[in-house]
Design a protein around this motif. Structure first.
Motif, PDB file in Angstrom:
ATOM      1  N   ALA A 104       0.825  -1.206   0.000  1.00 28.14           N
ATOM      2  CA  ALA A 104       0.000   0.000   0.000  1.00 28.14           C
ATOM      3  C   ALA A 104       0.862   1.260   0.000  1.00 28.14           C
ATOM      4  O   ALA A 104       0.441   2.307  -0.477  1.00 28.14           O
ATOM      5  N   ARG A 105       2.072   1.158   0.516  1.00 28.24           N
ATOM      6  CA  ARG A 105       2.928   2.327   0.652  1.00 28.24           C
ATOM      7  C   ARG A 105       3.644   2.695  -0.648  1.00 28.24           C
ATOM      8  O   ARG A 105       3.723   3.856  -1.009  1.00 28.24           O
ATOM      9  N   CYS A 106       4.161   1.670  -1.351  1.00 27.86           N
ATOM     10  CA  CYS A 106       5.012   1.983  -2.515  1.00 27.86           C
ATOM     11  C   CYS A 106       4.609   1.265  -3.791  1.00 27.86           C
ATOM     12  O   CYS A 106       5.248   1.458  -4.822  1.00 27.86           O
ATOM     13  N   ASN A 107       3.579   0.424  -3.761  1.00 24.00           N
ATOM     14  CA  ASN A 107       3.128  -0.321  -4.946  1.00 24.00           C
ATOM     15  C   ASN A 107       4.060  -1.483  -5.294  1.00 24.00           C
ATOM     16  O   ASN A 107       3.919  -2.110  -6.341  1.00 24.00           O
ATOM     17  N   GLY A 108       5.014  -1.779  -4.440  1.00 27.78           N
ATOM     18  CA  GLY A 108       5.881  -2.943  -4.678  1.00 27.78           C
ATOM     19  C   GLY A 108       5.108  -4.241  -4.515  1.00 27.78           C
ATOM     20  O   GLY A 108       3.982  -4.262  -4.014  1.00 27.78           O
ATOM     21  N   VAL A 109       5.729  -5.335  -4.951  1.00 24.23           N
ATOM     22  CA  VAL A 109       5.089  -6.653  -4.868  1.00 24.23           C
ATOM     23  C   VAL A 109       5.444  -7.291  -3.526  1.00 24.23           C
ATOM     24  O   VAL A 109       6.596  -7.240  -3.079  1.00 24.23           O
ATOM     25  N   LEU A 110       4.444  -7.893  -2.871  1.00 26.99           N
ATOM     26  CA  LEU A 110       4.666  -8.562  -1.586  1.00 26.99           C
ATOM     27  C   LEU A 110       5.000 -10.029  -1.819  1.00 26.99           C
ATOM     28  O   LEU A 110       4.352 -10.694  -2.614  1.00 26.99           O
ATOM     29  N   ARG A 111       6.008 -10.504  -1.102  1.00 31.85           N
ATOM     30  CA  ARG A 111       6.398 -11.901  -1.217  1.00 31.85           C
ATOM     31  C   ARG A 111       6.459 -12.513   0.179  1.00 31.85           C
ATOM     32  O   ARG A 111       6.827 -11.830   1.146  1.00 31.85           O
ATOM     33  N   ALA A 112       6.105 -13.793   0.239  1.00 32.91           N
ATOM     34  CA  ALA A 112       6.194 -14.494   1.520  1.00 32.91           C
ATOM     35  C   ALA A 112       7.632 -14.474   2.008  1.00 32.91           C
ATOM     36  O   ALA A 112       8.576 -14.610   1.219  1.00 32.91           O
ATOM     37  N   VAL A 113       7.806 -14.290   3.305  1.00 32.61           N
ATOM     38  CA  VAL A 113       9.150 -14.238   3.864  1.00 32.61           C
ATOM     39  C   VAL A 113       9.189 -15.151   5.090  1.00 32.61           C
ATOM     40  O   VAL A 113       8.207 -15.260   5.836  1.00 32.61           O
ATOM     41  N   ASP A 114      10.301 -15.801   5.250  1.00 34.70           N
ATOM     42  CA  ASP A 114      10.481 -16.710   6.384  1.00 34.70           C
ATOM     43  C   ASP A 114      10.516 -15.908   7.687  1.00 34.70           C
ATOM     44  O   ASP A 114      11.271 -14.943   7.815  1.00 34.70           O
ATOM     45  N   LYS A 115       9.700 -16.322   8.630  1.00 37.28           N
ATOM     46  CA  LYS A 115       9.615 -15.571   9.883  1.00 37.28           C
ATOM     47  C   LYS A 115      10.977 -15.450  10.564  1.00 37.28           C
ATOM     48  O   LYS A 115      11.319 -14.407  11.131  1.00 37.28           O
ATOM     49  N   ALA A 116      11.759 -16.496  10.487  1.00 34.07           N
ATOM     50  CA  ALA A 116      13.061 -16.465  11.163  1.00 34.07           C
ATOM     51  C   ALA A 116      13.952 -15.352  10.614  1.00 34.07           C
ATOM     52  O   ALA A 116      14.755 -14.762  11.333  1.00 34.07           O
ATOM     53  N   ALA A 117      13.769 -15.058   9.315  1.00 29.81           N
ATOM     54  CA  ALA A 117      14.636 -14.063   8.681  1.00 29.81           C
ATOM     55  C   ALA A 117      14.288 -12.643   9.103  1.00 29.81           C
ATOM     56  O   ALA A 117      15.127 -11.734   9.007  1.00 29.81           O
ATOM     57  N   ALA A 149      12.531 -12.015  12.170  1.00 37.54           N
ATOM     58  CA  ALA A 149      12.082 -12.046  13.567  1.00 37.54           C
ATOM     59  C   ALA A 149      12.608 -10.861  14.368  1.00 37.54           C
ATOM     60  O   ALA A 149      11.914 -10.325  15.242  1.00 37.54           O
ATOM     61  N   HIS A 150      13.799 -10.416  14.046  1.00 36.39           N
ATOM     62  CA  HIS A 150      14.398  -9.308  14.797  1.00 36.39           C
ATOM     63  C   HIS A 150      13.689  -7.983  14.543  1.00 36.39           C
ATOM     64  O   HIS A 150      13.899  -7.019  15.262  1.00 36.39           O
ATOM     65  N   ARG A 151      12.828  -7.934  13.539  1.00 36.54           N
ATOM     66  CA  ARG A 151      12.111  -6.699  13.217  1.00 36.54           C
ATOM     67  C   ARG A 151      10.709  -6.672  13.837  1.00 36.54           C
ATOM     68  O   ARG A 151       9.979  -5.688  13.666  1.00 36.54           O
ATOM     69  N   LEU A 152      10.335  -7.717  14.532  1.00 40.25           N
ATOM     70  CA  LEU A 152       8.970  -7.824  15.035  1.00 40.25           C
ATOM     71  C   LEU A 152       8.880  -7.420  16.500  1.00 40.25           C
ATOM     72  O   LEU A 152       9.765  -7.726  17.299  1.00 40.25           O
ATOM     73  N   ALA A 153       7.758  -6.752  16.812  1.00 40.20           N
ATOM     74  CA  ALA A 153       7.457  -6.483  18.217  1.00 40.20           C
ATOM     75  C   ALA A 153       7.136  -7.815  18.899  1.00 40.20           C
ATOM     76  O   ALA A 153       6.679  -8.763  18.235  1.00 40.20           O
TER      77      ALA A 153
END
Ligand SMILES: [Zn+2]
Length: 267
Positions: free
Chosen positions: A191-204, A206-210
Motif C-alpha cells: 500500500a505504501r510503494c506499490n511494490g510486490v509482496l512476497r512471503a518471507v520466512d519468519k526467522a529471517a 524475527a528481529h524486526r517484530l514487536a
C-alpha cells in the motif's frame, strides 16, 4: 429539426453533468462553423472523451474521428457503469487486464485501497498533469482523476472521472466501471510503494517484530520495494471490508474467477 448548418446533439445519463445547464437532458442544435470531428465537438461542449462510451450518428455507432455533418443526429452515451469494461466500442481499445491505474495527486487514499486489493497503482503526490498523462499512455494505465482538464488531454485513452469526495465512495465508482471484483488479489501489493509482496520466512525477519507480533503471527509478507512487512491484523484492518465492498457492491455478487483472499491467517 436541425438547421441547415447544424447537427442535433443529445448527451445521455451521467454525461449531462459536464454540460452547460442549457444543454442538459435534452437534444439541442449545435452550429457547425468549421470542419470538426465528433471528438472535438464533444470536448468543446465540456465532456471529456474518456467518459464517452458510445457515439451514434443517426443510429449507427462511429469512432471519435467521425466528421460531423449538417443534419446529423448525434447521441453520446457514457462509459457503461457495469462490470463490462468499455472495450466493446469503436472509441478505444479495451483496457489491459487486470486493470492497472495511475492516480492523480488528490487520490492518495484511493491509491492505497487499490494497492491493498492487489491492483498495480502508480501514485505520487507531486506528479504534474503532463506526467500523469504520459504514465497512463506509456503503461496502458487507467487514469483516475477529479480534474476535467486532465481528462481532455489527447494522449489519455482510458480514464475515470471520480465524482465522489470520500475514498470509499471513489473505490465504488472504480469498481462499477472496471472489473475489480474479478481481478482483486488482496495483500499482494504494498500500500505504501506499490511494490510486490512476497512471503518471507519468519526467522529471517524475527528481529524486526514487536514481541506480541512475534508471538501471535506466523506468516509474513515483505515488500520487494521498500521492505515493509505485512501480516494479518497489521496493515490490513480494513482489507476484509474493502474486499466485501468491491465484491458485493459492484453489481450483484462475485463473477466466476474471483480469487479468494490468499493471505496470512493469524495462525
Ligand atoms: Zn513497499
Amino acid at each position: 429539426m436541425t438547421g441547415a448548418d447544424s447537427a442535433r446533439l443529445c448527451f445521455h445519463d451521467s454525461l449531462n453533468e459536464f454540460l452547460a445547464p442549457v444543454h442538459r437532458q435534452r437534444p439541442f442544435d449545435y452550429p457547425l462553423t468549421r470542419r470538426a470531428s465528433v471528438k472535438d465537438v464533444v470536448e468543446a461542449l465540456g465532456v471529456p472523451h474518456p467518459e464517452v462510451g458510445l457515439i451514434r450518428v443517426d443510429g449507427t455507432a462511429v469512432g471519435f474521428a467521425h466528421i460531423v455533418a449538417a443534419g446529423e443526429r448525434i447521441d453520446v452515451y457514457p462509459v457503461p457503469t457495469t462490470q463490462a469494461p468499455d472495450g466493446a466500442s469503436l472509441l478505444r481499445p479495451p483496457p489491459a487486464l487486470p486493470p492497472r491505474f495511475v492516480a492523480d495527486t488528490h487520490l492518495g487514499t484511493l491509491a492505497r485501497y487499490l494497492r491493498l486489493l492487489g491492483f498495480d497503482t502508480r501514485y505520487r503526490n507531486d506528479h504534474d498533469d503532463p506526467t500523469l498523462a504520459a504514465i497512463a499512455a506509456a503503461d496502458g494505465r487507467i487514469l483516475l482523476t477529479r480534474d476535467r482538464g486532465l481528462l481532455k488531454r489527447r494522449m489519455v485513452t482510458h480514464a475515470c472521472f471520480l465524482r465522489a469526495d470520500a475514498p470509499r465512495d471513489q473505490l465504488h465508482e472504480v469498481a462499477v466501471r472496471y472489473p475489480l471484483a474479478a481481478w482483486m488479489d488482496p495483500l499482494s501489493r504494498c500500500a505504501r510503494c506499490n511494490g510486490v509482496l512476497r512471503a518471507v520466512d519468519k526467522a529471517a525477519i524475527a528481529h524486526r517484530l514487536a514481541p506480541k507480533t512475534h508471538r501471535y503471527y506466523r506468516r509474513f509478507r515483505e515488500c520487494d520495494g521498500c521492505g515493509q512487512l505485512y501480516w494479518a491484523g497489521s496493515h490490513v484492518r480494513h482489507l476484509e471490508a474493502l474486499v466485501a465492498e468491491v465484491r458485493d457492491g459492484a453489481g450483484g455478487g462475485a463473477p466466476p474467477g474471483t480469487r479468494e483472499i490468499a493471505h496470512v491467517p493469524p495462525h
